[in-house]
Motif scaffolding. Structure first.
Motif, PDB file in Angstrom:
ATOM      1  N   ARG A  13     -44.681  20.207 -61.922  1.00 23.68           N
ATOM      2  CA  ARG A  13     -43.265  19.471 -61.368  1.00 23.68           C
ATOM      3  C   ARG A  13     -42.950  20.468 -60.378  1.00 23.68           C
ATOM      4  N   GLN A  17     -43.957  19.599 -56.481  1.00 20.90           N
ATOM      5  CA  GLN A  17     -42.966  18.760 -55.820  1.00 20.90           C
ATOM      6  C   GLN A  17     -42.550  19.013 -54.324  1.00 20.90           C
ATOM      7  N   PHE A  48     -38.378  12.345 -62.569  1.00 21.08           N
ATOM      8  CA  PHE A  48     -38.022  10.962 -62.527  1.00 21.08           C
ATOM      9  C   PHE A  48     -37.072  11.065 -61.522  1.00 21.08           C
ATOM     10  N   VAL A  49     -37.177  11.306 -60.113  1.00 24.61           N
ATOM     11  CA  VAL A  49     -36.309  11.579 -59.178  1.00 24.61           C
ATOM     12  C   VAL A  49     -36.646  10.344 -58.190  1.00 24.61           C
ATOM     13  N   SER A  50     -35.765  10.300 -57.015  1.00 26.87           N
ATOM     14  CA  SER A  50     -35.985   8.986 -56.173  1.00 26.87           C
ATOM     15  C   SER A  50     -37.372   9.432 -55.459  1.00 26.87           C
ATOM     16  N   ARG A  52     -38.146   8.305 -52.716  1.00 22.62           N
ATOM     17  CA  ARG A  52     -38.058   8.627 -51.347  1.00 22.62           C
ATOM     18  C   ARG A  52     -37.506  10.111 -50.891  1.00 22.62           C
ATOM     19  N   ALA A  53     -36.727  10.488 -51.856  1.00 25.15           N
ATOM     20  CA  ALA A  53     -36.289  12.054 -51.857  1.00 25.15           C
ATOM     21  C   ALA A  53     -37.529  12.900 -52.194  1.00 25.15           C
ATOM     22  N   VAL A  54     -38.370  12.707 -53.095  1.00 29.27           N
ATOM     23  CA  VAL A  54     -39.537  13.730 -53.403  1.00 29.27           C
ATOM     24  C   VAL A  54     -40.626  12.735 -53.685  1.00 29.27           C
ATOM     25  N   ASN A  82     -30.237  12.342 -62.740  1.00 23.81           N
ATOM     26  CA  ASN A  82     -29.242  11.456 -62.922  1.00 23.81           C
ATOM     27  C   ASN A  82     -29.452  10.440 -63.984  1.00 23.81           C
ATOM     28  N   ARG A  84     -30.149   7.304 -64.065  1.00 24.78           N
ATOM     29  CA  ARG A  84     -31.156   6.505 -63.552  1.00 24.78           C
ATOM     30  C   ARG A  84     -32.581   7.146 -63.991  1.00 24.78           C
ATOM     31  N   GLY A  85     -32.835   8.355 -63.544  1.00 33.25           N
ATOM     32  CA  GLY A  85     -33.855   9.231 -64.076  1.00 33.25           C
ATOM     33  C   GLY A  85     -34.191   9.365 -65.356  1.00 33.25           C
ATOM     34  N   ARG A  88     -35.649   6.057 -66.641  1.00 26.13           N
ATOM     35  CA  ARG A  88     -37.051   5.754 -66.284  1.00 26.13           C
ATOM     36  C   ARG A  88     -37.613   6.768 -67.148  1.00 26.13           C
ATOM     37  N   ASN A 111     -29.049  18.327 -53.363  1.00 24.03           N
ATOM     38  CA  ASN A 111     -29.943  18.033 -54.200  1.00 24.03           C
ATOM     39  C   ASN A 111     -29.693  16.829 -55.023  1.00 24.03           C
ATOM     40  N   ARG A 113     -26.600  15.110 -54.340  1.00 18.03           N
ATOM     41  CA  ARG A 113     -25.880  14.163 -53.791  1.00 18.03           C
ATOM     42  C   ARG A 113     -24.387  13.795 -54.463  1.00 18.03           C
ATOM     43  N   PHE A 241     -34.942  21.097 -51.435  1.00 15.62           N
ATOM     44  CA  PHE A 241     -33.457  21.430 -51.164  1.00 15.62           C
ATOM     45  C   PHE A 241     -32.667  22.765 -51.033  1.00 15.62           C
TER      46      PHE A 241
HETATM   47  N1  COA Z   1     -35.590   7.476 -59.747  1.00 21.02           N
HETATM   48  C1  COA Z   1     -35.924   6.582 -58.793  1.00 21.02           C
HETATM   49  N2  COA Z   1     -35.358   6.257 -57.769  1.00 21.02           N
HETATM   50  C2  COA Z   1     -33.911   6.776 -57.632  1.00 21.02           C
HETATM   51  C3  COA Z   1     -33.443   7.511 -58.680  1.00 21.02           C
HETATM   52  C4  COA Z   1     -34.177   7.928 -59.781  1.00 21.02           C
HETATM   53  N3  COA Z   1     -33.874   8.702 -60.965  1.00 21.02           N
HETATM   54  N4  COA Z   1     -32.063   7.882 -58.244  1.00 21.02           N
HETATM   55  C5  COA Z   1     -31.776   7.269 -57.265  1.00 21.02           C
HETATM   56  N5  COA Z   1     -33.153   6.581 -56.889  1.00 21.02           N
HETATM   57  C6  COA Z   1     -33.059   5.833 -55.428  1.00 21.02           C
HETATM   58  C7  COA Z   1     -32.367   4.572 -55.378  1.00 21.02           C
HETATM   59  O1  COA Z   1     -32.939   3.567 -55.983  1.00 21.02           O
HETATM   60  C8  COA Z   1     -32.227   4.494 -53.726  1.00 21.02           C
HETATM   61  O2  COA Z   1     -33.189   3.816 -53.422  1.00 21.02           O
HETATM   62  P1  COA Z   1     -33.262   3.172 -51.893  1.00 21.02           P
HETATM   63  O3  COA Z   1     -32.997   4.049 -50.894  1.00 21.02           O
HETATM   64  O4  COA Z   1     -34.831   2.713 -51.956  1.00 21.02           O
HETATM   65  O5  COA Z   1     -32.494   2.110 -52.275  1.00 21.02           O
HETATM   66  C9  COA Z   1     -32.055   6.152 -53.387  1.00 21.02           C
HETATM   67  O6  COA Z   1     -32.918   6.505 -54.366  1.00 21.02           O
HETATM   68  C10 COA Z   1     -30.992   6.446 -53.192  1.00 21.02           C
HETATM   69  O7  COA Z   1     -30.043   6.197 -54.372  1.00 21.02           O
HETATM   70  P2  COA Z   1     -28.590   6.378 -54.447  1.00 21.02           P
HETATM   71  O8  COA Z   1     -28.159   5.694 -55.888  1.00 21.02           O
HETATM   72  O9  COA Z   1     -27.968   6.217 -53.181  1.00 21.02           O
HETATM   73  O10 COA Z   1     -28.550   7.940 -55.035  1.00 21.02           O
HETATM   74  P3  COA Z   1     -27.946   9.102 -54.616  1.00 21.02           P
HETATM   75  O11 COA Z   1     -28.058   9.209 -52.976  1.00 21.02           O
HETATM   76  O12 COA Z   1     -26.575   9.100 -55.004  1.00 21.02           O
HETATM   77  O13 COA Z   1     -28.671  10.263 -55.102  1.00 21.02           O
HETATM   78  C11 COA Z   1     -30.912  11.212 -55.718  1.00 21.02           C
HETATM   79  C12 COA Z   1     -29.986  10.284 -54.906  1.00 21.02           C
HETATM   80  C13 COA Z   1     -30.014  12.629 -55.698  1.00 21.02           C
HETATM   81  C14 COA Z   1     -30.782  10.714 -57.126  1.00 21.02           C
HETATM   82  C15 COA Z   1     -32.160  11.486 -54.970  1.00 21.02           C
HETATM   83  O14 COA Z   1     -31.815  12.204 -53.599  1.00 21.02           O
HETATM   84  C16 COA Z   1     -33.097  12.377 -55.745  1.00 21.02           C
HETATM   85  O15 COA Z   1     -33.534  11.826 -56.490  1.00 21.02           O
HETATM   86  N6  COA Z   1     -33.316  13.539 -55.243  1.00 21.02           N
HETATM   87  C17 COA Z   1     -34.237  14.576 -55.943  1.00 21.02           C
HETATM   88  C18 COA Z   1     -33.570  15.619 -56.201  1.00 21.02           C
HETATM   89  C19 COA Z   1     -34.772  16.627 -56.875  1.00 21.02           C
HETATM   90  O16 COA Z   1     -36.079  16.212 -57.231  1.00 21.02           O
HETATM   91  N7  COA Z   1     -34.897  18.038 -56.722  1.00 21.02           N
HETATM   92  C20 COA Z   1     -35.742  18.966 -56.936  1.00 21.02           C
HETATM   93  C21 COA Z   1     -35.736  19.261 -58.342  1.00 21.02           C
HETATM   94  S1  COA Z   1     -33.949  19.971 -59.035  1.00 21.02           S
END
Ligand code: COA
Ligand code: ZN
Length: 321
Positions: A13, A17, A48-50, A52-54, A82, A84-85, A88, A111, A113, A241
């Motif tokens: 992880r 990542q 289990f994060v976005s 799009r972000a990772v 979050n 959602r994660g 999932r 990280n 939001r 981040f």
């Molecule tokens: N799993 C999958 N997709 C997720 C998700 C999750 N846990 N949480 C949010 N998303 C998706 C949403 O569906 C949305 O997708 P879309 O752009 O295709 O519509 C997008 O992420 C943004 O969602 P939103 O509700 O606006 O989330 P947010 O902007 O409030 O927060 C985070 C987004 C923080 C959840 C996201 O940026 C993230 O997962 N970041 C990764 C952090 C990380 O892994 N850091 C390193 C380890 S600590």
């Protein structure tokens, strides 16, 4: 009998990542297999994060399911940031989750939001929920010492967050040196302070080796009674981040030091080096922590030794990339 030290392996992880090239689910599964073969029994398999972000963690459900199917004896955790994660991860069968509570404002914004306050509240909610649902839960308090944006993290902030997590029913707290800027004296002090409010066996430290202080910080945590230390195979790692978050404390460095100090890690160093070789082939560059030069010369000096594993096992993997 030697005292046990639990190594919580975060390579699949935290290690992967941030890698620019996507690693296939099959290769992640194979890496996990090598880590298990080396004796690691606590592994953070994915997050289990976005996606799009990772993007590297987009295959989290498949990686977790394969790991759990292949190695029922190992505790695999999944990181979430979050609700959602959390959903999932549970839907994918996770029995153990790791939640991130970001204590500093700018990093929480980047990280998670959200504000730091909301991040701590959300982590406490998820820890409480996990507790009620019988799911093992660790919470990372990150950063516990130094923030890349605001510098030193005030100790009262960390202690207040720790208290809140205990009240919520968290199983384990991991104090995170997210960017690897903490020094041993402050690591020891905070570990002692937090341990005085709970049971040291429920504490862990999560260390990065940016300033070559990973091992010294691990030794300080051990002196403070901590018996779970995070590490990543080959020192792979970093947070997308948190600017400056370089590699994690290398698992092989930690195992070597801990075993020399008389702890029992249950990890076999020869096998661990096979995992380092494999991880190197995956990311296409040399890996290895502070002990890497010693290991390499040792392997050259004793060509018949089991240390001298070539990358034969990685052949198919190399062809795939
Ligand atoms: N799993 C999958 N997709 C997720 C998700 C999750 N846990 N949480 C949010 N998303 C998706 C949403 O569906 C949305 O997708 P879309 O752009 O295709 O519509 C997008 O992420 C943004 O969602 P939103 O509700 O606006 O989330 P947010 O902007 O409030 O927060 C985070 C987004 C923080 C959840 C996201 O940026 C993230 O997962 N970041 C990764 C952090 C990380 O892994 N850091 C390193 C380890 S600590
Ligand atoms: Zn980390």
């Amino acid at each position: 009998m030697n005292e046990l030290l639990t190594i919580y392996e975060v390579g699949p992880r935290d290690g992967l990542q941030n890698q620019p090239t996507l690693v296939s689910g099959r290769d992640k599964t194979a890496l996990i297999g090598k880590l298990v073969a080396a004796g690691l029994g606590h592994i953070e398999a994915t997050s289990f994060v976005s996606p799009r972000a990772v993007p590297q963690m987009a295959d989290a459900p498949d990686v977790l399911a394969a790991a759990m199917n292949n190695h029922s004896e190992v505790r695999f955790s999944a990181l979430v940031v979050n609700p959602r994660g959390y959903h999932r991860a549970r839907a994918a069968g996770a029995q153990s989750i790791a939640v991130v509570a970001v204590l500093s404002e700018t990093l929480a914004g980047k990280n998670n939001r959200m504000s730091a306050q909301d991040s701590v509240a959300m982590a406490a909610d998820l820890a409480g929920r996990a507790h009620r649902e019988g799911v093992a839960c660790r919470v990372y308090l990150a950063p516990a010492w130094v923030c890349p944006y605001h510098g030193a993290v005030p100790q009262p902030t960390v202690l207040a967050a720790a208290d809140r997590m205990w009240q919520a029913g968290v199983g384990q707290l991991a104090l995170a040196d997210t960017i690897g800027h903490a020094h041993p004296l402050e690591v020891g002090r905070l570990c002692e302070k937090v341990a005085s409010r709970c049971d040291a066996s429920r504490l862990a430290v999560h260390l990065h080796d940016t300033q070559a202080l990973g091992l010294a910080n691990a030794a300080a945590a051990l002196s403070a009674g901590i018996r779970t230390v995070d590490a990543s195979i080959g020192g792979l790692g970093g947070c997308p981040f948190a600017p400056g978050a370089a590699g994690n404390l290398a698992t092989e460095d930690l195992v070597l030091m801990a075993e020399k100090m008389g702890f029992s890690t249950g990890v076999d160093l020869d096998s661990l080096w096979r995992a380092v070789d494999f991880a190197q082939a995956l990311v296409g560059r040399d890996l290895g922590g502070r002990t890497a030069a010693w290991w390499r010369s040792h392997r050259r000096a004793t060509p018949d030794s089991p240390y001298n594993t070539d990358v034969a096992g990685c052949g198919s993997l190399l062809r795939d990339h």
